[in-house]
Design a protein around this motif. Structure first.
Motif, PDB file in Angstrom:
ATOM      1  N   ALA A 103       0.702  -1.101   0.046  1.00  0.00           N
ATOM      2  CA  ALA A 103      -0.045  -0.002   0.034  1.00  0.00           C
ATOM      3  C   ALA A 103       0.943   1.246  -0.193  1.00  0.00           C
ATOM      4  CB  ALA A 103      -0.995  -0.070   1.289  1.00  0.00           C
ATOM      5  N   TYR A 104       1.829   1.216   0.914  1.00  0.00           N
ATOM      6  CA  TYR A 104       2.926   2.175   0.943  1.00  0.00           C
ATOM      7  C   TYR A 104       3.747   2.399  -0.357  1.00  0.00           C
ATOM      8  CZ  TYR A 104       0.626   2.056   5.659  1.00  0.00           C
ATOM      9  OH  TYR A 104       0.004   2.157   6.689  1.00  0.00           O
ATOM     10  N   ALA A 105       4.236   1.538  -0.737  1.00  0.00           N
ATOM     11  CA  ALA A 105       5.098   1.380  -2.018  1.00  0.00           C
ATOM     12  C   ALA A 105       4.221   2.302  -3.133  1.00  0.00           C
ATOM     13  CB  ALA A 105       5.446   0.172  -2.168  1.00  0.00           C
ATOM     14  N   TYR A 106       2.948   1.524  -3.213  1.00  0.00           N
ATOM     15  CA  TYR A 106       2.100   2.101  -4.374  1.00  0.00           C
ATOM     16  C   TYR A 106       1.761   3.387  -4.221  1.00  0.00           C
ATOM     17  CZ  TYR A 106      -2.161   2.419  -6.854  1.00  0.00           C
ATOM     18  OH  TYR A 106      -3.192   2.985  -7.681  1.00  0.00           O
ATOM     19  N   ALA A 107       1.429   4.017  -3.066  1.00  0.00           N
ATOM     20  CA  ALA A 107       1.205   5.417  -3.042  1.00  0.00           C
ATOM     21  C   ALA A 107       2.309   6.159  -3.225  1.00  0.00           C
ATOM     22  CB  ALA A 107       0.363   5.560  -1.519  1.00  0.00           C
ATOM     23  N   ILE A 108       3.368   6.038  -2.492  1.00  0.00           N
ATOM     24  CA  ILE A 108       4.748   6.722  -2.546  1.00  0.00           C
ATOM     25  C   ILE A 108       5.333   6.651  -4.153  1.00  0.00           C
ATOM     26  CG2 ILE A 108       7.341   6.504  -1.938  1.00  0.00           C
ATOM     27  CD1 ILE A 108       6.153   5.624   0.813  1.00  0.00           C
ATOM     28  N   PHE A 109       5.113   5.689  -4.806  1.00  0.00           N
ATOM     29  CA  PHE A 109       5.592   5.495  -6.332  1.00  0.00           C
ATOM     30  C   PHE A 109       4.965   6.493  -7.191  1.00  0.00           C
ATOM     31  CE2 PHE A 109       5.462   3.704 -10.405  1.00  0.00           C
ATOM     32  CZ  PHE A 109       6.885   3.766 -10.904  1.00  0.00           C
ATOM     33  N   THR A 110       3.284   6.442  -6.750  1.00  0.00           N
ATOM     34  CA  THR A 110       2.644   7.144  -7.591  1.00  0.00           C
ATOM     35  C   THR A 110       2.754   8.750  -7.450  1.00  0.00           C
ATOM     36  OG1 THR A 110       0.777   5.571  -7.604  1.00  0.00           O
ATOM     37  CG2 THR A 110      -0.119   7.869  -8.097  1.00  0.00           C
ATOM     38  N   ILE A 111       2.873   8.922  -5.975  1.00  0.00           N
ATOM     39  CA  ILE A 111       3.212  10.481  -5.736  1.00  0.00           C
ATOM     40  C   ILE A 111       4.585  11.101  -6.373  1.00  0.00           C
ATOM     41  CG2 ILE A 111       3.418  12.263  -3.975  1.00  0.00           C
ATOM     42  CD1 ILE A 111       1.559  10.729  -2.237  1.00  0.00           C
ATOM     43  N   ALA A 112       5.678  10.188  -5.918  1.00  0.00           N
ATOM     44  CA  ALA A 112       6.938  10.513  -6.450  1.00  0.00           C
ATOM     45  C   ALA A 112       7.144  10.687  -8.020  1.00  0.00           C
ATOM     46  CB  ALA A 112       7.760   9.480  -5.885  1.00  0.00           C
ATOM     47  N   LEU A 113       6.512   9.874  -8.450  1.00  0.00           N
ATOM     48  CA  LEU A 113       6.547   9.632 -10.092  1.00  0.00           C
ATOM     49  C   LEU A 113       5.898  10.708 -10.743  1.00  0.00           C
ATOM     50  CD1 LEU A 113       7.480   8.526 -12.799  1.00  0.00           C
ATOM     51  CD2 LEU A 113       5.450   7.225 -12.617  1.00  0.00           C
TER      52      LEU A 113
END
Length: 470
Positions: free
Chosen positions: A442-452
């Motif tokens: 969940a956190y990997a998905y959210a962080i990757f979406t925001i960072a990208l």
């Protein structure tokens, strides 16, 4: 006889399901006991759960056109009792295999014909609670009609989502409540993202199956259309880019952190309050029998009712577009401040449609092996691409710097890009991953979406503005 015996044994281990509407387009969970599932497909079940939590998309139409629910339905002995029990497609990954005879599908020791043959042989009373309906009325809808119903529901509810998001901006913005504003971590779209995530917990998760019993297209319209358009990821990302443009990087970081925290807890609060409300309803006098009769009377499950539903939605869409077009012409000629809103209502449905089509990628993974199935690539592509186009339009506004360009670009940003991106679906997927066997996803998905999205936005928006000195 052995095949029938094994079929009844499997049926007793699975929850019996009935298709709630002819040509149903939303896949429903029907497997209640996971003890039958092999351990090596637990990860597939997690991925399926995440996929079901978000937008199912157009891929449901192709599967439901033949199986009436997007998951294969097998009849152990249709000529005798018409018993139909569903099996999730993830079950097929563990048990199913194509035999040498392509006309048969092996599920353990149960051998069944393809779903098309089974449905065509199933008695009509397995598809409706109203036995007096004729067979013609209960025939599955043509695929083009399913598309028409889905697209019209998405468009109408998408426009309503745009209007609600605008009203929430005005209500909580500087002109009324003065709680949100540009240039702060409490960005203008924060209330709509929180409200949309909260309502997603109600109508997109807890009560989604109940709404689907009335109409699967209504469920699509509410979750993907209305709640997906009420919330916007691209607007959130753009406000953080505006902060970074002026060197307020710490506020951008806090804005993302606060927005993620509040939206995530909004959907959790929505789920818990909806569950409490459901328990309250079930505890009241009358029980489920009365509710079932009420649902049956409102269910859109005949050809005539589907036609009536499509006609109503087409009339509403035409009315909304006509009003928006008329007001846009008046406001645009007068350079009014509302012109961008009416343009957003006209172009907003296109964003919903694109996101709905992209949702077919959710739960499929990459390549032939389907690696990274747990990543909802459809939602990820929609959010990142909308954020990038939003940033490009913001750069264009600064470069051109004219009234007409600002109205057109802002209208496209608010409508098309606002509806293409979504926070409510992102939070539904985030919550499903957080409750899975791998909460770190969940956190990997959210962080990757925001960072990208933010990183590409800096390259598209911040760097050109700094370089050109707009």
């Amino acid at each position: 006889m052995d095949h029938n015996r094994h079929g009844h044994e499997m049926a007793s281990s699975l929850s019996f399901g009935r298709t709630s509407s002819t040509g149903s387009s939303v896949r429903r969970h029907s497997l209640n006991q996971t003890a039958l599932m092999p351990l090596n497909i637990d990860d597939n079940m997690d991925s399926e759960s995440v996929s079901e939590a978000g937008d199912v998309g157009v891929r449901a139409l192709h599967s439901s056109h033949y199986s009436l629910s997007g998951s294969l339905r097998f009849d152990s002995n249709p000529s005798e009792n018409g018993t139909v029990f569903p099996i999730q497609d993830t079950l097929l990954h563990g048990y199913g295999s194509l035999s040498d005879n392509p006309g048969l599908l092996h599920i353990g020791s149960l051998v069944a014909p393809p779903a098309v043959e089974i449905i065509s042989r199933a008695p009509i009373n397995a598809l409706s609670d109203r036995p007096n309906e004729t067979k013609d009325e209960l025939e599955p809808l043509p695929l083009w009609m399913e598309y028409c119903s889905s697209l019209t529901h998405l468009a109408v509810f998408g426009i309503l989502g745009v209007l609600t998001r605008y009203l929430l901006q005005k209500l909580f913005g500087p002109s009324v409540a003065q709680l949100t504003s540009d240039g702060t971590v409490l960005y203008l779209d924060l209330p709509s993202n929180m409200v949309g995530s909260f309502l997603m917990g109600w109508f997109g998760i807890v009560f989604k199956k109940d709404i689907s019993k009335i109409s699967d297209y209504l469920a699509i319209g509410l979750s993907t259309g209305y709640l997906g358009s009420l919330t916007t990821f691209s607007g959130w990302n753009q406000k953080m880019l505006d902060l970074s443009l002026h060197g307020k990087w710490h506020l951008s970081f806090l804005g993302f952190l606060l927005g993620l925290f509040l939206s995530a807890y909004s959907i959790i609060c929505g789920i818990e309050t909806a569950k409490g409300f459901r328990r309250l309803i079930r505890s009241t006098k009358g029980g489920s029998g009365e509710n079932s009769r009420t649902t049956n009377s409102w269910r859109v499950d005949t050809f005539k009712r589907h036609i009536a539903s499509i006609v109503v939605m087409l009339l509403l869409l035409g009315l909304l577009w006509a009003i928006s077009g008329t007001l846009l012409e008046e406001e645009f000629d007068d350079h009014g401040s509302e012109a961008q809103l009416w343009l957003a209502c006209i172009v907003g449905p296109a964003g919903v449609w694109i996101r709905w089509f992209l949702a077919r990628l959710n739960g499929r993974g990459l390549g032939k092996t389907g690696s990274l199935k747990w990543v909802p690539f459809g939602t990820l592509i929609a959010n990142v691409s909308a954020a990038c186009v939003m940033a490009a339009l913001a750069t264009t506004k600064k470069a051109v710097n004219s009234k007409n360009c600002n109205i057109i670009a802002t209208g496209i940003q608010f409508g098309l890009m606002g509806c293409l991106s979504t926070v409510s679906t992102l939070m539904a997927e985030f919550n499903a991953m957080r409750e899975s066997q791998h909460p770190w996803r969940a956190y990997a998905y959210a962080i990757f979406t925001i960072a990208l999205s933010f990183g590409l936005g800096v390259l598209i928006y911040d760097v050109p503005v700094w370089a050109k000195g707009y």
